[in-house]
Design an enzyme around this catalytic site. Structure first.
Site, PDB file in Angstrom:
ATOM      1  CG  ASP A  64      -1.845  -1.202   1.236  1.00 44.06           C
ATOM      2  OD1 ASP A  64      -2.639  -1.323   0.301  1.00 44.06           O
ATOM      3  OD2 ASP A  64      -1.759  -2.010   2.175  1.00 44.06           O
ATOM      4  CG  ASP A 107      -7.253  -4.069  -2.290  1.00 46.07           C
ATOM      5  OD1 ASP A 107      -7.652  -5.084  -2.878  1.00 46.07           O
ATOM      6  OD2 ASP A 107      -7.695  -3.717  -1.184  1.00 46.07           O
TER       7      ASP A 107
END
Length: 375
Positions: free
Chosen positions: A97, A152
């Site tokens: 991330d 994601d």
């Protein structure tokens, strides 16, 4: 932007942004140097697990959006402070991330100041994320396992494109492109929906199956994952100008628009059984709507079709109109510490279900800022 917002929308969006500023200002006073992920009964100090620590860039990122809209030196000072608290994570190899963390913090900071040390952090974060690349399979592994690819990651791969372009590093660009191609081939479906996860054979690199952690089923259309893909491929197209990437984002947008409920706020999974109660049934996810609204505003500028551009903006603004209403904006809920109600983090783990979630806050603020600052 194909057309400007109305005066009524501008007033409602500005009011919502003013409320958001107040909520974030209160958060940093009440919970200093704390990066929350989700609320529990509207309070940010949650006792539950994190699952993974991936959201710090959203709190600091909101501060940068407030600074962009207002020019406030106070918001810049807060944004710099909270961004600096994240700087050590440029070397964090435990998450997928780093785009979420650094593109929303150090990139606006660098764009504002031109400080080369900030650029170095961005490039290092891109290099660190690229270390997750699996040669057999040609994808960036998720945080859960080396054989796992998450949708994601499409929101994070842009930092590798950024680092590759800014550092003139063809190897980084090759990693980023390969990941996008593998994701498109394996977990973006022909109808524009997406799986949450793809599983690969580590010995051969062969793609094995689509699975999920957060969706209803392996073959369902988890709403937030679809929003990640729509927005992510739009960002990637901004770097590559490759029509294939734009086509995927528009395919995602088509599925989103065709399956969006009449009230313009998605349920947590487009295949959820709406005859069942929340959380597995008729549970809204305002955060997915905020992400998609922000992505659609960008896509409206990118598409070559004027008709699509008008449709993307119309749907994005319709979603924002719903989210600034009292049903979703927490302005009338005394004691609620978040901005946007009825978000969802992880249904199966019962984390942040029907609560405020930090990415919902950020993308809501980002989308509203794009709408009011458009020229």
């Amino acid at each position: 932007m194909p057309e400007t917002i109305t005066s009524e929308q501008r007033q409602a969006y500005d009011t919502a942004l003013d409320f958001a500023e107040g909520q974030v200002a209160a958060l940093v006073v009440n919970h200093p140097d704390y990066f929350p992920i989700y609320t529990v009964e509207g309070k940010w100090r949650h006792p539950g697990e994190l699952w993974t620590d991936w959201t710090g860039g959203f709190l600091a990122g909101m501060m940068w959006r407030f600074q962009q809209r207002t020019g406030s030196a106070a918001w810049q000072e807060r944004a710099e402070h909270y961004s600096k608290l994240l700087e050590h994570r440029q070397h964090d190899r435990n998450v997928h991330d780093l785009g979420f963390i650094f593109l929303n913090t150090y990139r606006p900071w660098y764009q504002l100041t031109g400080d080369p040390q900030l650029q170095e952090v961005l490039i290092q974060a891109g290099r660190t994320l690229a270390m997750r690349f699996q040669e057999k399979g040609q994808y960036l592994r998720s945080f859960v396992a080396p054989e796992s690819l998450f949708i994601d990651i499409m929101m994070n791969v842009p930092i590798i494109f950024y680092a590759g372009q800014e550092a003139n590093d063809p190897a980084l660009l090759a990693v980023a492109l390969a990941h996008c191609d593998t994701t498109a081939r394996t977990i973006v479906r022909p109808d524009g929906s997406t799986a949450h996860e793809g599983i690969f054979d580590l010995e051969t690199g062969e793609f094995l199956r689509q699975t999920t952690h957060q969706g209803l089923r392996d073959d369902s259309a988890w709403a937030r994952g679809l929003a990640w893909s729509l927005y992510g491929y739009s960002q990637v197209y901004g770097f590559t100008q490759d029509a294939q990437h734009l086509e995927i984002a528009e395919r995602n947008a088509r599925y989103w628009i065709d399956h969006l409920p009449a009230d313009n706020v998605p349920y947590w999974d487009f295949d959820a059984d709406l005859t069942l109660p929340p959380p597995r049934g008729a549970q809204k996810d305002s955060s997915a709507g905020a992400i998609a609204a922000s992505g659609l505003l960008d896509l409206a500028r990118q598409t070559e079709s004027p008709d699509k551009a008008a449709e993307y903006q119309r749907v994005a603004l319709a979603m924002l109109d719903a989210l600034v209403s009292p049903a979703y904006l927490a302005a009338s809920d005394a004691g609620w510490e978040g901005i946007l109600k009825h978000g969802v983090y992880h249904t199966d783990k019962n984390l942040g279900v029907d609560e405020s979630v930090m990415w919902g806050e950020f993308f809501f603020v980002e989308a509203l800022t794009k709408a009011v600052m458009a020229r």
